[in-house]
Scaffold this active site. Structure first.
Site, PDB file in Angstrom:
ATOM      1  N   SER A 155       0.879  -1.180   0.000  1.00 40.19           N
ATOM      2  CA  SER A 155       0.000   0.000   0.000  1.00 40.19           C
ATOM      3  C   SER A 155       0.907   1.218   0.000  1.00 40.19           C
ATOM      4  CB  SER A 155      -0.924  -0.012   1.217  1.00 40.19           C
ATOM      5  OG  SER A 155      -0.199   0.089   2.420  1.00 40.19           O
ATOM      6  N   HIS A 176      -3.420  -6.017   2.816  1.00 33.10           N
ATOM      7  CA  HIS A 176      -2.558  -7.064   3.377  1.00 33.10           C
ATOM      8  C   HIS A 176      -3.300  -8.357   3.686  1.00 33.10           C
ATOM      9  CE1 HIS A 176       0.327  -3.691   4.932  1.00 33.10           C
ATOM     10  NE2 HIS A 176       0.373  -3.853   3.632  1.00 33.10           N
ATOM     11  N   GLU A 199      -4.469  -2.097   9.455  1.00 29.84           N
ATOM     12  CA  GLU A 199      -3.673  -2.613  10.585  1.00 29.84           C
ATOM     13  C   GLU A 199      -4.301  -2.267  11.931  1.00 29.84           C
ATOM     14  OE1 GLU A 199       0.371  -1.194  10.098  1.00 29.84           O
ATOM     15  OE2 GLU A 199       0.273  -1.586   7.943  1.00 29.84           O
ATOM     16  N   GLU A 253       1.527  -9.351   7.252  1.00 30.11           N
ATOM     17  CA  GLU A 253       2.393  -8.924   8.354  1.00 30.11           C
ATOM     18  C   GLU A 253       2.239  -9.818   9.575  1.00 30.11           C
ATOM     19  OE1 GLU A 253       1.955  -4.674   8.897  1.00 30.11           O
ATOM     20  OE2 GLU A 253       2.884  -4.285   6.952  1.00 30.11           O
ATOM     21  N   ASP A 264      -3.734   1.620  11.699  1.00 25.28           N
ATOM     22  CA  ASP A 264      -3.367   2.214  10.409  1.00 25.28           C
ATOM     23  C   ASP A 264      -4.447   1.862   9.405  1.00 25.28           C
ATOM     24  OD1 ASP A 264      -2.333   3.176   8.074  1.00 25.28           O
ATOM     25  OD2 ASP A 264      -0.573   1.848   8.016  1.00 25.28           O
ATOM     26  N   GLU A 269      -2.731   6.173  12.156  1.00 30.88           N
ATOM     27  CA  GLU A 269      -1.883   6.460  10.985  1.00 30.88           C
ATOM     28  C   GLU A 269      -2.729   6.500   9.718  1.00 30.88           C
ATOM     29  OE1 GLU A 269       1.361   3.664  10.787  1.00 30.88           O
ATOM     30  OE2 GLU A 269       1.372   3.700   8.598  1.00 30.88           O
ATOM     31  N   ASP A 294       2.006   8.586   6.936  1.00 28.54           N
ATOM     32  CA  ASP A 294       2.842   7.586   6.248  1.00 28.54           C
ATOM     33  C   ASP A 294       2.846   7.921   4.759  1.00 28.54           C
ATOM     34  OD1 ASP A 294       3.958   5.363   5.045  1.00 28.54           O
ATOM     35  OD2 ASP A 294       2.383   3.968   5.643  1.00 28.54           O
ATOM     36  N   LYS A 351      10.110   5.080   6.906  1.00 29.67           N
ATOM     37  CA  LYS A 351      10.414   3.859   6.156  1.00 29.67           C
ATOM     38  C   LYS A 351      11.562   4.172   5.199  1.00 29.67           C
ATOM     39  CE  LYS A 351       5.646   2.055   5.717  1.00 29.67           C
ATOM     40  NZ  LYS A 351       4.409   2.224   4.901  1.00 29.67           N
ATOM     41  N   HIS A 357       8.732  -1.209   9.269  1.00 37.17           N
ATOM     42  CA  HIS A 357       9.001  -2.223   8.237  1.00 37.17           C
ATOM     43  C   HIS A 357       8.114  -1.961   7.016  1.00 37.17           C
ATOM     44  CE1 HIS A 357       5.325  -4.889   9.423  1.00 37.17           C
ATOM     45  NE2 HIS A 357       5.065  -3.608   9.532  1.00 37.17           N
ATOM     46  N   LYS A 397       7.032  -0.203  14.383  1.00 38.03           N
ATOM     47  CA  LYS A 397       6.085  -1.258  14.023  1.00 38.03           C
ATOM     48  C   LYS A 397       6.783  -2.193  13.057  1.00 38.03           C
ATOM     49  CE  LYS A 397       3.459   0.788  10.165  1.00 38.03           C
ATOM     50  NZ  LYS A 397       2.110   0.922   9.572  1.00 38.03           N
TER      51      LYS A 397
END
Ligand code: PGA
Ligand code: ZN
Length: 426
Positions: free
Chosen positions: A45, A159, A168, A209, A247, A289, A316, A341, A369, A392
């Site tokens: 994403s 994900h 998330e 994840e 998130d 997030e 992000d 990131k 990550h 995270k």
């Protein structure tokens, strides 16, 4: 003492990431025989303005191969790195930018630049005789600390193949005394969540994840499961005990004009703001997030104005680890925190610039990550050295996720005097 780094040899190899897609591994052999290696992660994403990965196209690996990037490292970057002396990571990264010749690493590929740059960071730490986290702290002038881990235990969005639009749902043992205690809490909550899902007949494997991916739809359902699992494991769900981070990754279901579509309904900006305010009121959410699309700037300003006093609002996709974008967002009061990131900006020095920008504006900084990962643990050392107090790296499960947490356990065991936890909010 100035560093004089000499690289004798550069090797590149196409390996697989945790999703079974090709990625790049780089190994720099130094004059003294030390091998500094690194591998590039990859997101699913992604923000629109991230540094760009280069992939082969064509039939192999569905077009995702990186054989061309391997050739770039071997044929262009390697010869430029060997046969001279390097003083700083900035010099190496400048060379990468020069060889690339674009604004966004679409020339050589951010997968090439980030792997080479992280390997070079390890090489510099070795040359300085320091652990990587200590080298980072020295480069940034920061005070090292062990971070609060945000364990992504429920996966949705891009994900997972379920109906959950928000990407998330994480548990954050903010009140733990040590990083090891935080890992214990995360693993116990994860096990309790598995038990809960099994009892409800909803256990259905994990997402990218490592978090469970039950076929649920409403964010409240996910949050109820988390609160229940935290209690089942014997902890207190609260912003100072075991808290929750979310998130939504709203680029995945929203537009820059402020329309958000999920669960078969369209929601405008005000409805989304009301929903987030309700979730933050009813659940111990400490960090939120990408609640809005990266282009929906009015909504970002509104949520930070409304909820930013009690909750961390993290950009992000909004910032893509760019110091300039963070500066702009801070000036507009769009968030009070940033996600970091390295592969979004493409180099270690670019990542340092983003961390410095966050520090200048007294913003929180969560090191992260990607959903496609390898066993590379650079981000663990990065977060300790930068001392931002939060990371995270997915669930407390799956090798590529726990590699980072395990590296943090190692650092804590070696340096028990390092403080644990969030930095006090400015
Ligand atoms: P990604 O997801 O690595 O797939 O981009 C992580 C995130 O959105 O934070
Ligand atoms: Zn995100």
């Amino acid at each position: 003492m100035p560093i004089a780094l000499q690289i004798a040899r550069v090797d590149a190899l196409q390996i697989l990431d945790s999703r079974g897609r090709p990625t790049l591994q780089v190994a720099l052999t130094l004059d003294d025989g030390f091998v500094a290696a690194a591998a590039a992660p990859s997101g699913a994403s992604t923000g629109e303005n991230e540094a760009v990965e280069v992939r082969d196209g064509g039939p192999a690996f569905g077009g995702a191969g990186v054989a061309g990037v391997v050739r770039t490292v071997a044929g262009r970057i390697g010869p430029a790195l060997t046969g001279r002396t390097w003083g700083t990571i900035g010099d190496v990264d400048d060379l990468l930018r020069e060889l690339d010749g674009t604004e966004n690493f679409s020339g050589i590929g951010s997968n090439a630049s980030v792997a080479v740059s992280i390997a070079a960071a390890r090489a510099f730490a070795h040359a300085a005789g320091a652990e990587v986290w200590r080298w980072v702290a020295e480069a940034l002038g920061t005070t090292p600390r062990l971070p609060v881990p945000n364990f992504n235990v429920l996966n949705g969005g891009a994900h997972a193949p379920n109906r959950l639009a928000f990407q998330e749902f994480m548990v954050a043992p903010i009140g733990a005394r040590t990083f090891a205690d935080a890992v214990r809490a995360g693993a116990e909550v994860y096990a309790a969540l598995r038990g809960r899902l099994r009892a409800q007949g909803k256990l259905a494997g994990v997402g990218d994840e490592g978090g469970f991916a039950p076929d649920i739809e409403a964010p409240q359902e996910a949050l109820d499961l988390l609160v229940g699992a935290i209690e089942d494991a014997g902890y207190t769900p609260s912003r100072t005990g075991v808290a929750i981070a979310m998130d939504p990754a709203a680029n995945g279901f929203g537009t820059r004009t402020g329309t958000y579509v999920f669960s078969g309904c369209e929601h405008d900006r005000d409805e989304m703001l009301d929903l987030y305010a309700e979730l933050v009121r009813d659940y111990p959410v400490w960090s939120l997030e990408d609640p809005f699309h990266e282009g929906d700037h009015d909504s970002w300003r509104a949520i930070t104005a409304h909820l930013g006093d009690g909750v961390q609002i993290v950009g992000d996709d909004l910032y893509v680890t760019s110091a300039e974008r963070i500066d702009r967002g801070a000036a507009q009061r769009e968030t009070n925190a940033v996600l970091i990131k390295p592969n979004q900006t493409g180099t270690v020095s670019g990542t340092f610039d983003a961390l410095r920008a966050a520090g200048r504006h007294a913003m929180g900084a969560m090191v992260s990550h990607r959903s496609g990962e390898t066993l590379d643990t650079f981000i663990a050392d990065l977060v300790v050295g930068a001392g931002t107090g939060q990371i995270k790296s997915g669930a407390p499960s799956r090798g590529e996720r726990v590699a980072k947490y395990n590296r943090l356990l190692e650092i804590e065991a070696a340096e028990p005097a390092l403080p644990y936890g969030l930095t006090p909010r400015a």
